[in-house]
Design a protein around this motif. Structure first.
Motif, PDB file in Angstrom:
ATOM      1  N   THR A   2       1.701  -6.831  -9.692  1.00 30.46           N
ATOM      2  CA  THR A   2       1.554  -5.385  -9.616  1.00 30.46           C
ATOM      3  C   THR A   2       0.080  -4.986  -9.617  1.00 30.46           C
ATOM      4  O   THR A   2      -0.705  -5.479 -10.428  1.00 30.46           O
ATOM      5  CB  THR A   2       2.258  -4.714 -10.808  1.00 30.46           C
ATOM      6  N   LYS A   3      -0.285  -4.124  -8.688  1.00 30.17           N
ATOM      7  CA  LYS A   3      -1.659  -3.635  -8.593  1.00 30.17           C
ATOM      8  C   LYS A   3      -1.844  -2.410  -9.488  1.00 30.17           C
ATOM      9  O   LYS A   3      -0.918  -1.606  -9.666  1.00 30.17           O
ATOM     10  CB  LYS A   3      -1.989  -3.260  -7.150  1.00 30.17           C
ATOM     11  N   ASN A   4      -3.071  -2.283 -10.048  1.00 34.86           N
ATOM     12  CA  ASN A   4      -3.391  -1.088 -10.817  1.00 34.86           C
ATOM     13  C   ASN A   4      -4.532  -0.328 -10.144  1.00 34.86           C
ATOM     14  O   ASN A   4      -5.020  -0.739  -9.076  1.00 34.86           O
ATOM     15  CB  ASN A   4      -3.734  -1.441 -12.267  1.00 34.86           C
ATOM     16  N   GLN A  10     -11.208  -1.616  -6.213  1.00 37.02           N
ATOM     17  CA  GLN A  10     -11.969  -2.774  -5.750  1.00 37.02           C
ATOM     18  C   GLN A  10     -11.664  -3.084  -4.287  1.00 37.02           C
ATOM     19  O   GLN A  10     -12.572  -3.384  -3.490  1.00 37.02           O
ATOM     20  CB  GLN A  10     -11.640  -3.991  -6.628  1.00 37.02           C
ATOM     21  N   MET A  11     -10.397  -2.997  -3.905  1.00 35.14           N
ATOM     22  CA  MET A  11      -9.994  -3.275  -2.531  1.00 35.14           C
ATOM     23  C   MET A  11     -10.580  -2.250  -1.558  1.00 35.14           C
ATOM     24  O   MET A  11     -10.912  -2.567  -0.413  1.00 35.14           O
ATOM     25  CB  MET A  11      -8.459  -3.280  -2.427  1.00 35.14           C
ATOM     26  N   ALA A  12     -10.724  -1.005  -2.038  1.00 38.31           N
ATOM     27  CA  ALA A  12     -11.234   0.064  -1.171  1.00 38.31           C
ATOM     28  C   ALA A  12     -12.746   0.188  -1.226  1.00 38.31           C
ATOM     29  O   ALA A  12     -13.346   0.906  -0.409  1.00 38.31           O
ATOM     30  CB  ALA A  12     -10.586   1.391  -1.568  1.00 38.31           C
ATOM     31  N   THR A  18     -12.590   7.886  -8.029  1.00 41.50           N
ATOM     32  CA  THR A  18     -12.227   8.342  -6.684  1.00 41.50           C
ATOM     33  C   THR A  18     -10.741   8.092  -6.421  1.00 41.50           C
ATOM     34  O   THR A  18     -10.032   8.954  -5.876  1.00 41.50           O
ATOM     35  CB  THR A  18     -13.077   7.614  -5.623  1.00 41.50           C
ATOM     36  N   VAL A  19     -10.277   6.910  -6.811  1.00 41.28           N
ATOM     37  CA  VAL A  19      -8.849   6.602  -6.660  1.00 41.28           C
ATOM     38  C   VAL A  19      -8.011   7.577  -7.481  1.00 41.28           C
ATOM     39  O   VAL A  19      -6.976   8.079  -7.021  1.00 41.28           O
ATOM     40  CB  VAL A  19      -8.553   5.147  -7.088  1.00 41.28           C
ATOM     41  N   SER A  20      -8.457   7.854  -8.699  1.00 43.21           N
ATOM     42  CA  SER A  20      -7.730   8.777  -9.576  1.00 43.21           C
ATOM     43  C   SER A  20      -7.649  10.162  -8.954  1.00 43.21           C
ATOM     44  O   SER A  20      -6.592  10.805  -8.977  1.00 43.21           O
ATOM     45  CB  SER A  20      -8.404   8.847 -10.938  1.00 43.21           C
ATOM     46  N   ARG A  21      -8.784  10.639  -8.386  1.00 51.19           N
ATOM     47  CA  ARG A  21      -8.770  11.964  -7.726  1.00 51.19           C
ATOM     48  C   ARG A  21      -7.791  11.970  -6.567  1.00 51.19           C
ATOM     49  O   ARG A  21      -7.049  12.938  -6.368  1.00 51.19           O
ATOM     50  CB  ARG A  21     -10.174  12.328  -7.239  1.00 51.19           C
ATOM     51  N   TYR A  22      -7.791  10.923  -5.792  1.00 53.70           N
ATOM     52  CA  TYR A  22      -6.886  10.840  -4.638  1.00 53.70           C
ATOM     53  C   TYR A  22      -5.425  10.894  -5.097  1.00 53.70           C
ATOM     54  O   TYR A  22      -4.602  11.639  -4.551  1.00 53.70           O
ATOM     55  CB  TYR A  22      -7.160   9.549  -3.860  1.00 53.70           C
ATOM     56  N   LEU A  23      -5.103  10.101  -6.110  1.00 49.90           N
ATOM     57  CA  LEU A  23      -3.718  10.043  -6.585  1.00 49.90           C
ATOM     58  C   LEU A  23      -3.260  11.357  -7.198  1.00 49.90           C
ATOM     59  O   LEU A  23      -2.068  11.685  -7.167  1.00 49.90           O
ATOM     60  CB  LEU A  23      -3.569   8.920  -7.618  1.00 49.90           C
ATOM     61  N   ASN A  24      -4.185  12.124  -7.753  1.00 45.56           N
ATOM     62  CA  ASN A  24      -3.842  13.397  -8.378  1.00 45.56           C
ATOM     63  C   ASN A  24      -4.035  14.587  -7.447  1.00 45.56           C
ATOM     64  O   ASN A  24      -3.979  15.735  -7.886  1.00 45.56           O
ATOM     65  CB  ASN A  24      -4.681  13.603  -9.642  1.00 45.56           C
ATOM     66  N   LYS A  35      -8.297   5.538   4.065  1.00 47.07           N
ATOM     67  CA  LYS A  35      -8.423   4.167   3.588  1.00 47.07           C
ATOM     68  C   LYS A  35      -7.508   3.926   2.381  1.00 47.07           C
ATOM     69  O   LYS A  35      -6.801   2.913   2.305  1.00 47.07           O
ATOM     70  CB  LYS A  35      -9.878   3.882   3.201  1.00 47.07           C
ATOM     71  N   LEU A  36      -7.496   4.883   1.449  1.00 47.97           N
ATOM     72  CA  LEU A  36      -6.681   4.727   0.256  1.00 47.97           C
ATOM     73  C   LEU A  36      -5.190   4.801   0.567  1.00 47.97           C
ATOM     74  O   LEU A  36      -4.381   4.107  -0.061  1.00 47.97           O
ATOM     75  CB  LEU A  36      -7.062   5.774  -0.786  1.00 47.97           C
ATOM     76  N   GLU A  37      -4.826   5.645   1.503  1.00 49.84           N
ATOM     77  CA  GLU A  37      -3.427   5.714   1.924  1.00 49.84           C
ATOM     78  C   GLU A  37      -2.966   4.359   2.446  1.00 49.84           C
ATOM     79  O   GLU A  37      -1.879   3.875   2.115  1.00 49.84           O
ATOM     80  CB  GLU A  37      -3.245   6.785   3.002  1.00 49.84           C
ATOM     81  N   ARG A  38      -3.806   3.745   3.283  1.00 49.72           N
ATOM     82  CA  ARG A  38      -3.454   2.453   3.873  1.00 49.72           C
ATOM     83  C   ARG A  38      -3.375   1.367   2.809  1.00 49.72           C
ATOM     84  O   ARG A  38      -2.413   0.592   2.758  1.00 49.72           O
ATOM     85  CB  ARG A  38      -4.473   2.075   4.951  1.00 49.72           C
ATOM     86  N   ILE A  39      -4.373   1.308   1.941  1.00 47.61           N
ATOM     87  CA  ILE A  39      -4.429   0.245   0.931  1.00 47.61           C
ATOM     88  C   ILE A  39      -3.291   0.362  -0.077  1.00 47.61           C
ATOM     89  O   ILE A  39      -2.645  -0.637  -0.433  1.00 47.61           O
ATOM     90  CB  ILE A  39      -5.803   0.269   0.220  1.00 47.61           C
ATOM     91  N   THR A  40      -3.033   1.578  -0.557  1.00 43.99           N
ATOM     92  CA  THR A  40      -1.942   1.741  -1.532  1.00 43.99           C
ATOM     93  C   THR A  40      -0.598   1.396  -0.897  1.00 43.99           C
ATOM     94  O   THR A  40       0.280   0.833  -1.551  1.00 43.99           O
ATOM     95  CB  THR A  40      -1.901   3.179  -2.089  1.00 43.99           C
ATOM     96  N   ARG A  41      -0.439   1.737   0.388  1.00 43.73           N
ATOM     97  CA  ARG A  41       0.815   1.421   1.083  1.00 43.73           C
ATOM     98  C   ARG A  41       0.972  -0.088   1.239  1.00 43.73           C
ATOM     99  O   ARG A  41       2.025  -0.652   0.940  1.00 43.73           O
ATOM    100  CB  ARG A  41       0.843   2.105   2.447  1.00 43.73           C
ATOM    101  N   GLU A  42      -0.092  -0.770   1.713  1.00 43.79           N
ATOM    102  CA  GLU A  42      -0.033  -2.215   1.929  1.00 43.79           C
ATOM    103  C   GLU A  42       0.108  -2.984   0.622  1.00 43.79           C
ATOM    104  O   GLU A  42       0.755  -4.030   0.565  1.00 43.79           O
ATOM    105  CB  GLU A  42      -1.292  -2.675   2.678  1.00 43.79           C
ATOM    106  N   ALA A  43      -0.506  -2.455  -0.427  1.00 44.16           N
ATOM    107  CA  ALA A  43      -0.438  -3.127  -1.737  1.00 44.16           C
ATOM    108  C   ALA A  43       0.859  -2.824  -2.474  1.00 44.16           C
ATOM    109  O   ALA A  43       1.155  -3.439  -3.509  1.00 44.16           O
ATOM    110  CB  ALA A  43      -1.631  -2.712  -2.593  1.00 44.16           C
ATOM    111  N   GLY A  44       1.632  -1.870  -1.959  1.00 47.55           N
ATOM    112  CA  GLY A  44       2.871  -1.478  -2.631  1.00 47.55           C
ATOM    113  C   GLY A  44       2.626  -0.815  -3.959  1.00 47.55           C
ATOM    114  O   GLY A  44       3.431  -0.917  -4.883  1.00 47.55           O
TER     115      GLY A  44
END
Length: 332
Positions: A2-4, A10-12, A18-24, A35-44
Motif C-alpha cells: 500500500t502506498k502512502n 516521492q514518485m511525483a 503538495t500531495v495533501s493539497r491535491y487530495l483535499n 501528474k498526481l492524478e496519473r500516479i495515484t491511479r497507477e499506484a492504486g
C-alpha cells in the motif's frame, strides 16, 4: 504494498504538502494535478477520506445510528441512505445501538466528536436526553421512524397502518381478536399502530379484542402466542411487527393449528420473508428503502444550509394476502 502520501510525493517529485493539497481539493498547478492524478491511479492509492475530513474539520460523512443490524427495516433504510449519499459523493458511518437508548445517546456524542456533517437517528423512543444530546452535537440531526417537534423527523403513518389493518380484518368477519403489541414507550410501533387499530374497532359493537405485549424478539413472540392461545382462543392474532407474526406462526405450527383456517395471523412491516412463507402473510408495507433515500436527501440539504420540512410523513400500503381467513364466506 500500500502506498502512502510520502510514496506518492516521492514518485511525483513534489512535497508531501503538495500531495495533501491535491487530495483535499486545494490549489495546485494544472501540470502537477495531471501528474498526481496519473500516479495515484497507477499506484492504486486510496486516500483516507475519514482522516482527511477530521483534519479539515469538515466532512462528507453522515453518521447513521440504527437500533440493530439484523433488522430488515434498518437494513433497507441503511441501503437507501447509502445509495443516495454515494450518488452525491458522501459516505455513511454506521453505529449499532443494540436497542439501547443510552448507546444511541453515546453514539451521537461520539459522532459529533468525529466531526460528521450530520446524524440520521432511528430511535425506538425519543427522550429528553436524546434531545439534549442532539442539541449539544451542534450539527443537523434527523429522526427516522419516530418524531419530535424539536428535530427534523421522517415518520411513517403508523396510525393509518393500524387503521387499515383493523378495517381489513373486521371486514373479513373476525370478532374474537388478540392484538400482540410492544411497549408504548415506542411511540410509533407500540402506540400509534395500536391506536389506529382501536379506532377501526371502535364502531364494532360485537368485537372482543384482547391486548398483549411482547418484546421485538421472535422468541418472545412465540411465548406470548402460547399465553394468547391458552387464555382467549382468538380467530385472529394481529401482531405489531412482521417478526412478531413469524413467532406466532411458529407457535401455531407447533400446536398443529392450520393457518388461516384455524388461526389467522397478520403483521406490520412488509418484510420480504412475508411473501415467501406459506401461507403468505397479510401485512402493511412500510417504505423503508424509500425512507432511507429521502432521509439522505434531506440530510444533504440540511448540511448545505437549505430548508427542509420539519416533519415528513410517508404513506403505507396494506398487503392483503392468504394468512387471514374470510369468515364471511358461506359454509360448504
Amino acid at each position: 504494498m500500500t502506498k502512502n502520501i510520502s510514496d506518492i510525493a516521492q514518485m511525483a517529485g513534489v512535497a508531501k504538502s503538495t500531495v495533501s493539497r491535491y487530495l483535499n481539493g486545494g490549489s495546485v498547478s494544472a501540470k502537477t494535478k495531471q501528474k498526481l492524478e496519473r500516479i495515484t491511479r497507477e499506484a492504486g492509492y486510496v486516500p483516507n477520506t475519514f482522516a482527511q475530513s477530521l483534519k479539515a474539520k469538515r466532512t462528507h460523512l453522515i453518521g447513521t445510528i440504527v437500533p440493530r443490524l439484523d433488522s430488515f427495516a434498518a437494513a433497507q433504510t441503511m441501503t437507501g441512505i447509502d445509495e443516495e449519499l454515494r450518488t452525491a459523493g458522501g459516505r455513511m458511518l454506521v453505529y449499532n445501538a443494540g436497542q439501547d437508548p443510552q448507546r444511541e445517546i453515546e453514539a451521537m456524542q461520539d459522532l459529533a466528536r468525529q466531526k460528521v456533517a450530520g446524524i440520521i437517528l432511528m430511535p425506538a423512543q425519543v427522550t429528553d436526553e436524546h434531545l439534549r444530546a442532539a442539541e449539544a452535537a451542534g450539527i443537523p440531526v434527523l429522526l427516522v421512524g419516530q418524531g419530535s417537534n424539536r428535530l427534523h423527523s421522517l415518520v411513517y403513518d403508523d396510525y393509518r397502518a393500524g387503521l387499515l389493518m383493523g378495517r381489513h380484518v373486521l371486514g373479513m368477519g373476525h370478532r374474537r381478536i388478540a392484538y400482540l403489541g410492544v411497549t408504548e414507550d415506542d411511540e410509533a410501533v407500540g402506540r400509534r399502530r395500536k391506536e389506529g387499530f382501536r379506532a377501526a374497532a371502535a364502531d364494532c359493537a360485537d368485537c372482543d379484542i384482547s391486548y398483549y405485549e411482547s418484546s421485538f424478539a421472535i422468541g418472545d413472540a412465540r411465548l406470548a402466542a402460547e399465553t394468547i392461545l391458552d387464555e382467549c382462543a382468538p380467530s385472529l392474532i394481529v401482531c405489531a411487527t412482521d417478526n412478531l407474526a413469524l413467532g406466532v406462526v411458529k407457535t401455531a405450527h407447533l400446536r398443529g393449528l392450520s393457518i388461516p383456517s384455524q388461526l389467522s395471523v397478520t403483521g406490520f412491516g412488509g418484510y420480504e420473508v412475508t411473501a415467501i412463507i406459506n401461507p403468505e402473510l397479510t401485512t402493511v408495507r412500510f417504505p423503508y428503502y424509500e425512507a432511507g433515500k429521502h432521509a439522505a436527501r434531506s440530510m444533504l440539504k440540511l448540511t448545505a444550509g437549505e430548508e427542509v420540512e420539519r416533519l415528513t410523513v410517508l404513506d403505507v400500503e396494506l398487503l392483503a394476502r392468504e394468512s387471514v381467513d374470510n369468515l364471511n364466506k358461506p359454509s360448504v
